[in-house]
Design a protein around this motif. Structure first.
Motif, PDB file in Angstrom:
ATOM      1  N   ALA A 103      -5.560   7.345   3.890  1.00  0.00           N
ATOM      2  CA  ALA A 103      -6.759   6.891   3.946  1.00  0.00           C
ATOM      3  C   ALA A 103      -7.808   7.850   3.458  1.00  0.00           C
ATOM      4  O   ALA A 103      -8.930   7.425   2.937  1.00  0.00           O
ATOM      5  CB  ALA A 103      -7.272   6.380   5.343  1.00  0.00           C
TER       6      ALA A 103
ATOM      7  N   ARG B  76      -5.053   6.428  -2.605  1.00  0.00           N
ATOM      8  CA  ARG B  76      -4.668   5.580  -1.730  1.00  0.00           C
ATOM      9  C   ARG B  76      -4.483   4.176  -2.469  1.00  0.00           C
ATOM     10  O   ARG B  76      -5.306   3.616  -3.269  1.00  0.00           O
ATOM     11  CB  ARG B  76      -5.644   5.031  -0.588  1.00  0.00           C
ATOM     12  CG  ARG B  76      -5.600   4.055   0.326  1.00  0.00           C
ATOM     13  CD  ARG B  76      -4.254   4.073   1.118  1.00  0.00           C
ATOM     14  NE  ARG B  76      -4.196   3.316   2.279  1.00  0.00           N
ATOM     15  CZ  ARG B  76      -4.438   1.980   2.270  1.00  0.00           C
ATOM     16  NH1 ARG B  76      -4.679   1.039   1.488  1.00  0.00           N
ATOM     17  NH2 ARG B  76      -4.245   1.259   3.478  1.00  0.00           N
TER      18      ARG B  76
ATOM     19  N   GLY C  35       0.236   5.780   0.360  1.00  0.00           N
ATOM     20  CA  GLY C  35      -0.899   6.861   0.466  1.00  0.00           C
ATOM     21  C   GLY C  35      -1.673   7.001   1.616  1.00  0.00           C
ATOM     22  O   GLY C  35      -1.985   5.924   2.323  1.00  0.00           O
TER      23      GLY C  35
ATOM     24  N   ALA D 264       0.600   8.877  -4.589  1.00  0.00           N
ATOM     25  CA  ALA D 264       0.421   8.969  -3.292  1.00  0.00           C
ATOM     26  C   ALA D 264      -0.139  10.106  -2.579  1.00  0.00           C
ATOM     27  O   ALA D 264      -0.883  10.175  -1.728  1.00  0.00           O
ATOM     28  CB  ALA D 264       1.591   8.298  -2.495  1.00  0.00           C
TER      29      ALA D 264
ATOM     30  N   THR E 188      -3.389   0.460  -3.648  1.00  0.00           N
ATOM     31  CA  THR E 188      -3.311  -1.070  -2.953  1.00  0.00           C
ATOM     32  C   THR E 188      -2.787  -2.008  -4.288  1.00  0.00           C
ATOM     33  O   THR E 188      -3.419  -1.758  -5.021  1.00  0.00           O
ATOM     34  CB  THR E 188      -4.415  -1.696  -2.246  1.00  0.00           C
ATOM     35  OG1 THR E 188      -5.110  -0.808  -1.401  1.00  0.00           O
ATOM     36  CG2 THR E 188      -4.144  -2.833  -1.632  1.00  0.00           C
TER      37      THR E 188
ATOM     38  N   THR F 294     -10.425   3.196   3.262  1.00  0.00           N
ATOM     39  CA  THR F 294     -10.845   4.367   2.662  1.00  0.00           C
ATOM     40  C   THR F 294     -12.530   4.669   2.739  1.00  0.00           C
ATOM     41  O   THR F 294     -13.023   5.674   2.781  1.00  0.00           O
ATOM     42  CB  THR F 294     -10.617   4.692   1.114  1.00  0.00           C
ATOM     43  OG1 THR F 294     -11.336   3.675   0.413  1.00  0.00           O
ATOM     44  CG2 THR F 294      -9.025   4.480   0.829  1.00  0.00           C
TER      45      THR F 294
ATOM     46  N   PRO G 199      -9.319   5.503  -3.346  1.00  0.00           N
ATOM     47  CA  PRO G 199      -8.760   4.091  -3.789  1.00  0.00           C
ATOM     48  C   PRO G 199      -8.396   3.588  -5.115  1.00  0.00           C
ATOM     49  O   PRO G 199      -9.228   3.663  -6.029  1.00  0.00           O
ATOM     50  CB  PRO G 199      -9.805   3.414  -2.958  1.00  0.00           C
ATOM     51  CG  PRO G 199     -11.206   4.182  -2.871  1.00  0.00           C
ATOM     52  CD  PRO G 199     -10.660   5.325  -3.265  1.00  0.00           C
TER      53      PRO G 199
ATOM     54  N   THR H  84       0.850  -1.276   0.023  1.00  0.00           N
ATOM     55  CA  THR H  84       0.051   0.083  -0.027  1.00  0.00           C
ATOM     56  C   THR H  84       0.729   1.179  -0.058  1.00  0.00           C
ATOM     57  O   THR H  84       2.091   1.096   0.431  1.00  0.00           O
ATOM     58  CB  THR H  84      -0.833   0.163   1.409  1.00  0.00           C
ATOM     59  OG1 THR H  84      -0.128  -0.050   2.251  1.00  0.00           O
ATOM     60  CG2 THR H  84      -1.780  -1.129   1.270  1.00  0.00           C
TER      61      THR H  84
END
Length: 292
Positions: free
Chosen positions: A36, A66, A34, A62, A68, A104, A40, A32
């Motif tokens: 919250a 966010r 960035g 970032a 992932t 998020t 996303p 991950t």
């Protein structure tokens, strides 16, 4: 003249920062970056690479997003965890989507490049309500047709060379072709050469046009003008999504199949533009489609 729309950047390049990908606590093989409060994004990597191929993009994104990124089975931190299987890859994307939504409070956009694009389509077909949409790059060729045959030939060559020699040759090719930041990110995650043949054999078992027909959500197909092999079915893939009740648009940009690696700054702008198209007015934006 190629069919499809052009995708222009929505803002100038964001300079990279030091806020790159880091392991997600308690989630092996999930990375991950960035805060919250960022929008996303789930980023899915290509074959024989890893989630860390996205590190140059995460460093640019970032501040606003966010990020992932999951390692897929047989790749990255999961190289010793068993062979690549599509169902397990979909499960890995699901873990990343759940992590992004939990962090998020919003549904993420899932982005997949090459292998990651096929996995993203399979995830979207199985879980159309879990994400805001899909951005699929370099994954609009039939894997059960001529493209699959070509790649099975390449897999036999890699197998004959052995993983060490094939890895050195791939490293040398990437070093010549990629900017330093992309090469460093690729090699930090490691090359999963045995996974290449596994991926080719596994994807050949599936009719991805049928998968696309089950994607009842907005899908942006993004192909490089220089990526002739993986553009062969682009209109059919867009039409398949629409025929199943989803929304599809087809975009063409300058670049090769591995455009995410050869120009991470430009691909970051594509991700920003894709996210803008799949924002609050996604249904209106995505409904028009590319010429068919």
């Amino acid at each position: 003249m190629p069919l499809g729309e052009s995708m222009t950047a929505c803002r100038p390049e964001t300079p990279p920062t030091d806020a790159g990908l880091a392991p997600a606590p308690g989630l092996p093989g999930i990375w991950t970056a960035g805060a919250a409060d960022g929008d996303p994004l789930v980023l899915v990597h290509g074959t024989r690479l890893s989630a860390l191929m996205w590190d140059p993009h995460a460093r640019r994104l970032a501040s606003r997003f966010r990020i992932t990124a999951p390692d897929l089975p047989g790749h990255g931190t999961l190289r010793a965890g068993g062979p690549f299987r599509l169902a397990e890859a979909v499960t890995r994307v699901g873990l990343a989507v759940e992590e992004a939504a939990r962090a998020t409070g919003r549904r993420p956009l899932v982005v997949g490049a090459s292998l990651g694009g096929y996995v993203a389509l399979a995830y979207g077909a199985a879980h159309p309500d879990a994400v805001s949409g899909l951005l699929v790059q370099g994954a609009t060729a039939r894997t059960d047709g001529a493209t699959g045959l070509l790649y099975r030939g390449a897999a036999r060559v890699f197998g004959a060379l052995g993983p060490d020699r094939a890895g050195r040759l791939n490293d040398r090719a990437f070093r010549r072709r990629l900017p330093a930041e992309s090469h460093a990110a690729v090699m930090r995650g490691g090359l999963a050469m045995p996974a290449f043949g596994q991926v080719v054999g596994e994807l050949a078992r599936y009719d991805f046009l049928a998968v696309a027909r089950r994607c009842r959500l907005p899908v942006l197909f993004v192909n490089g003008l220089g990526d002739r092999l993986f553009r062969t079915g682009e209109r059919e893939f867009a039409a398949a999504v629409r025929s199943g009740g989803g929304h599809a648009r087809l975009f063409h940009v300058r670049g090769p199949h591995i455009m995410s690696l050869t120009d991470p700054a430009a691909f970051t702008r594509i991700l920003e533009r894709g996210h803008a198209l799949l924002g609050p007015d996604a249904q209106d934006h995505a409904g028009g489609g590319a010429p068919a």
